[in-house]
Design a protein around this motif. Structure first.
Motif, mmCIF file in Angstrom:
data_model
loop_
_atom_site.group_PDB
_atom_site.id
_atom_site.type_symbol
_atom_site.label_atom_id
_atom_site.label_comp_id
_atom_site.label_asym_id
_atom_site.label_seq_id
_atom_site.Cartn_x
_atom_site.Cartn_y
_atom_site.Cartn_z
ATOM 1 N N ALA B 145 89.839 14.422 48.875
ATOM 2 C CA ALA B 145 89.979 15.563 49.781
ATOM 3 C C ALA B 145 89.027 16.680 49.377
ATOM 4 N N ALA B 146 88.975 16.970 48.083
ATOM 5 C CA ALA B 146 88.124 18.073 47.615
ATOM 6 C C ALA B 146 86.649 17.772 47.870
ATOM 7 N N LEU B 147 86.239 16.531 47.646
ATOM 8 C CA LEU B 147 84.839 16.167 47.896
ATOM 9 C C LEU B 147 84.523 16.288 49.387
ATOM 10 N N ARG B 288 90.618 19.635 36.354
ATOM 11 C CA ARG B 288 90.229 20.777 37.195
ATOM 12 C C ARG B 288 89.172 20.352 38.220
ATOM 13 N N LEU B 289 89.472 20.658 39.479
ATOM 14 C CA LEU B 289 88.534 20.284 40.540
ATOM 15 C C LEU B 289 87.211 21.031 40.417
ATOM 16 N N ASP B 290 87.258 22.301 39.998
ATOM 17 C CA ASP B 290 86.011 23.073 39.934
ATOM 18 C C ASP B 290 85.056 22.513 38.880
ATOM 19 N N GLU B 291 85.595 21.791 37.906
ATOM 20 C CA GLU B 291 84.720 21.140 36.916
ATOM 21 C C GLU B 291 84.351 19.723 37.367
ATOM 22 N N ALA B 292 85.243 19.116 38.118
ATOM 23 C CA ALA B 292 85.020 17.712 38.518
ATOM 24 C C ALA B 292 83.897 17.590 39.553
ATOM 25 N N LEU B 293 83.873 18.491 40.522
ATOM 26 C CA LEU B 293 82.949 18.314 41.635
ATOM 27 C C LEU B 293 81.466 18.323 41.221
ATOM 28 N N PRO B 294 81.053 19.224 40.307
ATOM 29 C CA PRO B 294 79.641 19.190 39.898
ATOM 30 C C PRO B 294 79.233 17.848 39.250
ATOM 31 N N VAL B 295 80.168 17.194 38.609
ATOM 32 C CA VAL B 295 79.861 15.890 37.994
ATOM 33 C C VAL B 295 79.472 14.898 39.094
ATOM 34 N N PHE B 296 80.199 14.944 40.198
ATOM 35 C CA PHE B 296 79.889 14.028 41.307
ATOM 36 C C PHE B 296 78.555 14.405 41.982
ATOM 37 N N GLU B 297 78.311 15.714 42.077
ATOM 38 C CA GLU B 297 77.022 16.158 42.642
ATOM 39 C C GLU B 297 75.877 15.577 41.816
#
Lengths: 89, 301
Positions: B145-147, B288-297
């Motif tokens: 969802a967050a992505l 934490r989503l705010d840390e997770a998302l940059p990893v996927f980017e």
């Protein structure tokens, strides 16, 4: 240690029609007849692919082809036989 | 192009009685229901889906309606029908919309064996797909969802559909099913996110569906290229950490959690092995989503 006879010949089990992949020191093998998939060690994978290439082979030749000693190869073949992937002939 | 969201509620309810045609990626559903919550849920969640005229072949004929008998009146129940059969037990009436969504998933998982079907979410960014297999509670849907809300294209939150001809991924962008605390996490993450009604006390706990992004719906005919398989693991207080996972291990997990790997026999092995061949495989722990998302980017940069 599994007792072993270096002249004993081994082959892939009948109907095996193996498909395989080799990733990072491990093999994943699909056995067509049973439709089972196995994750096996490097040596087990080498033994299987050696028999795929060359057909039935005696233990000494198999071990030599796979860079293993006969004892290790015999143990691994016994484990593969339990999975019905190989058989003595 | 007319979309489902352009219909008045009365028109939608009328169409649902006769059969509403929904094209979702490679599949066509004919959906029937007389229940206002089902009409409301569809209007809300499928607003951006194009309407078609309903003629021609449908892969799945489904219906959600009240059950007959005394359960119409005492603690009312609803049931899901597929081709006139009821594959599930009836559920409380206020689970009607969730039941439709679960039933629609079941149709594909139980019958679309012309594909390899993995139990995994899948999203795409910069032309590269990331597949997210995950056991319940692993944080797969929250991450999905967050992505999606961060601009990634949703292909599916539940079913990764591998095309047997080219190994690419068929999109199936339907609502994301969020459970329990994930609902509030995503509401806080994006206050503009569109949710359906919340269903309480289901067998999965509290469930709410999140509308798929318009961009995801607009690309339902475009297959995706697999690039990464990431096994997420959400844990309270866990550090954000991405580490390589052995391909043989990833393969076995994917095969064991596929809906039809065994059924496809050798073809299942080949499709799954080809997928692992072309992907990098990872374990990913996060809290934490705010840390997770940059990893996927970074993964798809």
């Amino acid at each position: 240690m599994v007792p072993h006879d270096e002249t004993c010949r081994w082959r892939l089990s009948a109907g095996a029609d193996l498909a395989w992949r080799h990733w990072g020191g491990e093999y994943v093998v699909h056995h067509a007849l049973s439709n089972d998939t196995h994750r096996v060690t490097e040596l087990a994978g080498r033994l299987l692919t050696a028999m795929l290439r060359s057909g039935a082979l005696d233990l000494r030749s198999l071990a030599g082809e796979c860079g293993a000693d006969s004892g290790q190869a015999a143990e691994t073949l016994a484990a593969l036989a339990q999975l019905n992937l190989v058989a003595r002939c | 192009m007319l979309t489902l969201g352009d219909l008045s509620r009365a028109d939608l309810r009328q169409r649902l009685v006769a059969g509403l045609s929904l094209r979702i990626g490679p599949f066509r559903y004919l959906v029937r229901s007389r229940l206002p919550p089902v009409a409301g849920g569809l209007a809300n969640m499928y607003a951006d889906f194009p309407l078609d005229d309903g003629s021609g072949f449908h892969d799945f004929h489904v219906r959600v309606d009240r059950v007959a008998g005394w359960r119409r009146w005492v603690r009312p129940q609803v049931s899901f029908w597929w081709d006139g059969q009821q594959p599930f037990k009836p559920l409380p009436a206020d689970h009607a919309y969730a039941l439709l969504e679960w039933g629609m998933n079941w149709c594909v998982a139980a019958q679309a064996h012309h594909y390899l079907l993995l139990h995994a979410a899948v999203l795409e960014h910069r032309g590269r797909c990331v597949i997210l297999p995950g056991d319940p509670g692993a944080g797969k849907s929250t991450l999905t969802a967050a992505l999606m809300l961060s601009g990634w294209r949703l292909l599916s939150d539940e079913l990764t559909v591998i095309d047997r001809d080219d190994g690419r991924i068929q999109p199936l962008a339907r609502p994301v099913s969020l459970k329990n605390q994930s609902i509030d996490v995503i509401r806080a993450f994006d206050p503009q996110a569109v949710f359906g009604e919340t269903a309480h006390d289901t067998h999965k706990g509290t469930v709410a569906h999140l509308r798929p992004s318009r961009e995801s719906v607009g690309k339902l005919s475009c297959k995706g290229q697999p690039a990464h398989v990431v096994f997420p693991r959400w844990q309270v207080g866990a550090e954000t950490r991405l580490s390589a996972r052995a391909k043989a291990d990833a393969f076995m997990h994917l095969a064991n959690h596929a809906f039809n790997y065994s059924l496809l026999g050798r073809l299942g092995f080949d499709l799954c092995a080809n997928l692992v061949d072309r992907c990098d495989c990872w374990d990913f722990s996060y809290s934490r989503l705010d840390e997770a998302l940059p990893v996927f980017e970074e993964l798809v940069a």
